[in-house]
Scaffold this motif. Sequence first.
Motif, PDB file in Angstrom:
ATOM      1  N   GLU A  53     -62.348-122.371   2.637  1.00  0.00           N
ATOM      2  CA  GLU A  53     -62.949-121.242   3.125  1.00  0.00           C
ATOM      3  C   GLU A  53     -61.790-120.453   4.092  1.00  0.00           C
ATOM      4  OE1 GLU A  53     -66.401-122.217   5.568  1.00  0.00           O
ATOM      5  OE2 GLU A  53     -67.371-122.944   3.603  1.00  0.00           O
ATOM      6  N   ILE A  54     -60.720-121.380   4.364  1.00  0.00           N
ATOM      7  CA  ILE A  54     -59.648-120.392   5.005  1.00  0.00           C
ATOM      8  C   ILE A  54     -58.574-119.932   4.148  1.00  0.00           C
ATOM      9  CG2 ILE A  54     -57.771-121.014   6.855  1.00  0.00           C
ATOM     10  CD1 ILE A  54     -59.623-123.282   7.863  1.00  0.00           C
ATOM     11  N   PRO A  55     -57.981-118.701   4.314  1.00  0.00           N
ATOM     12  CA  PRO A  55     -57.070-118.091   3.726  1.00  0.00           C
ATOM     13  C   PRO A  55     -55.720-119.154   3.790  1.00  0.00           C
ATOM     14  CG  PRO A  55     -57.756-116.623   5.565  1.00  0.00           C
ATOM     15  CD  PRO A  55     -58.288-117.560   5.514  1.00  0.00           C
ATOM     16  N   VAL A  56     -55.090-119.191   2.493  1.00  0.00           N
ATOM     17  CA  VAL A  56     -53.860-120.115   2.550  1.00  0.00           C
ATOM     18  C   VAL A  56     -52.706-120.113   3.535  1.00  0.00           C
ATOM     19  CG1 VAL A  56     -52.074-120.815   0.986  1.00  0.00           C
ATOM     20  CG2 VAL A  56     -54.313-120.183  -0.060  1.00  0.00           C
ATOM     21  N   HIS A  57     -52.680-118.793   4.034  1.00  0.00           N
ATOM     22  CA  HIS A  57     -51.529-118.669   5.104  1.00  0.00           C
ATOM     23  C   HIS A  57     -52.059-119.281   6.410  1.00  0.00           C
ATOM     24  CE1 HIS A  57     -53.800-115.035   5.740  1.00  0.00           C
ATOM     25  NE2 HIS A  57     -53.327-114.908   6.944  1.00  0.00           N
ATOM     26  N   GLN A  58     -53.159-119.749   6.684  1.00  0.00           N
ATOM     27  CA  GLN A  58     -53.770-120.063   7.954  1.00  0.00           C
ATOM     28  C   GLN A  58     -54.141-121.614   7.863  1.00  0.00           C
ATOM     29  OE1 GLN A  58     -56.867-117.351   8.715  1.00  0.00           O
ATOM     30  NE2 GLN A  58     -55.867-115.991   9.851  1.00  0.00           N
ATOM     31  N   ARG A  59     -54.037-122.213   6.385  1.00  0.00           N
ATOM     32  CA  ARG A  59     -54.381-123.833   6.215  1.00  0.00           C
ATOM     33  C   ARG A  59     -53.544-124.601   7.224  1.00  0.00           C
ATOM     34  NH1 ARG A  59     -55.943-123.756   0.116  1.00  0.00           N
ATOM     35  NH2 ARG A  59     -57.828-122.142   0.458  1.00  0.00           N
ATOM     36  N   ALA A  60     -52.326-124.349   7.487  1.00  0.00           N
ATOM     37  CA  ALA A  60     -51.484-125.299   8.128  1.00  0.00           C
ATOM     38  C   ALA A  60     -51.795-125.362   9.689  1.00  0.00           C
ATOM     39  CB  ALA A  60     -49.851-124.821   7.814  1.00  0.00           C
ATOM     40  N   ASP A  61     -52.179-124.091  10.178  1.00  0.00           N
ATOM     41  CA  ASP A  61     -52.588-124.080  11.569  1.00  0.00           C
ATOM     42  C   ASP A  61     -53.885-124.705  11.797  1.00  0.00           C
ATOM     43  OD1 ASP A  61     -50.445-122.725  12.407  1.00  0.00           O
ATOM     44  OD2 ASP A  61     -51.302-120.669  12.054  1.00  0.00           O
ATOM     45  N   ALA A  62     -54.722-124.690  10.819  1.00  0.00           N
ATOM     46  CA  ALA A  62     -55.897-125.282  10.670  1.00  0.00           C
ATOM     47  C   ALA A  62     -56.024-126.787  10.639  1.00  0.00           C
ATOM     48  CB  ALA A  62     -57.114-124.776   9.601  1.00  0.00           C
ATOM     49  N   VAL A  63     -55.249-127.438   9.903  1.00  0.00           N
ATOM     50  CA  VAL A  63     -54.873-128.642   9.867  1.00  0.00           C
ATOM     51  C   VAL A  63     -54.217-129.277  11.102  1.00  0.00           C
ATOM     52  CG1 VAL A  63     -53.683-130.592   8.606  1.00  0.00           C
ATOM     53  CG2 VAL A  63     -54.836-128.826   7.313  1.00  0.00           C
ATOM     54  N   GLY A  64     -53.388-128.682  11.826  1.00  0.00           N
ATOM     55  CA  GLY A  64     -52.938-128.739  12.993  1.00  0.00           C
ATOM     56  C   GLY A  64     -53.947-129.010  14.129  1.00  0.00           C
ATOM     57  N   SER A  65     -55.110-127.970  13.830  1.00  0.00           N
ATOM     58  CA  SER A  65     -55.999-128.047  14.851  1.00  0.00           C
ATOM     59  C   SER A  65     -57.113-128.963  14.984  1.00  0.00           C
ATOM     60  CB  SER A  65     -56.817-126.641  14.971  1.00  0.00           C
ATOM     61  OG  SER A  65     -56.192-125.596  15.257  1.00  0.00           O
ATOM     62  N   LEU A  66     -57.348-129.448  13.340  1.00  0.00           N
ATOM     63  CA  LEU A  66     -57.977-130.514  12.925  1.00  0.00           C
ATOM     64  C   LEU A  66     -57.401-132.033  13.649  1.00  0.00           C
ATOM     65  CD1 LEU A  66     -59.281-129.496   9.377  1.00  0.00           C
ATOM     66  CD2 LEU A  66     -60.626-129.643  11.752  1.00  0.00           C
ATOM     67  N   VAL A  67     -56.236-132.012  13.225  1.00  0.00           N
ATOM     68  CA  VAL A  67     -55.533-133.205  13.734  1.00  0.00           C
ATOM     69  C   VAL A  67     -55.692-133.397  15.099  1.00  0.00           C
ATOM     70  CG1 VAL A  67     -53.251-134.452  13.967  1.00  0.00           C
ATOM     71  CG2 VAL A  67     -53.971-133.342  11.845  1.00  0.00           C
ATOM     72  N   TYR A  68     -55.321-132.373  16.024  1.00  0.00           N
ATOM     73  CA  TYR A  68     -55.238-132.185  17.423  1.00  0.00           C
ATOM     74  C   TYR A  68     -56.817-132.848  17.949  1.00  0.00           C
ATOM     75  CZ  TYR A  68     -54.792-130.625  22.176  1.00  0.00           C
ATOM     76  OH  TYR A  68     -54.940-130.671  23.631  1.00  0.00           O
ATOM     77  N   GLU A  69     -57.749-131.949  17.587  1.00  0.00           N
ATOM     78  CA  GLU A  69     -58.908-132.320  17.638  1.00  0.00           C
ATOM     79  C   GLU A  69     -59.535-133.737  17.395  1.00  0.00           C
ATOM     80  OE1 GLU A  69     -62.605-131.951  19.649  1.00  0.00           O
ATOM     81  OE2 GLU A  69     -61.080-130.718  19.876  1.00  0.00           O
TER      82      GLU A  69
END
Length: 164
Positions: A53-69
Amino acid sequence: MAGSSPCASCKLLRRRCAKDCIFAPYFPPDDPHKFAIVHKIFGASNVSKMLQEIPVHQRADAVGSLVYEANARMRDPVYGSVGAISYLQNQVSQLQMELAVAQAEILCIQMQQEPNLPIQLDQDEKSLLLASCNNFNSIPHQYFNFASSSNVIQDPLKRESLWT
């Protein structure tokens, strides 16, 4: 991923890693812990749906946030990263208070050394302020070490990094 090792998620889930695997760019095979903790907290299916559901260019940041949380939730299952944020906000508030006390002490010292400083106060107010400074200096400094009012009891940042 033909010819190379499967990504960390496919390896953990014991499945064949396809060329278009949504996890492969973000969970490399040399860092299996990263996916394992995200999978344990959020589940592979939920992470896959979020990434789609997230645009490809934002996925790395989303994964970083998921790992942090996920790391924060492992350390503090109730508060997660909010516990760390609350702790840091309380620390900032305490430091701001300590700074205000130090600035008040400086002003008191300046006024005692140079009572005729051009401060926008009438003589009665200056006298009152100087008297307050005398009382202020007699207060032991341990009373200015303000305790945190947070419900978060532990210091989540002292154990180990939340980014690992």
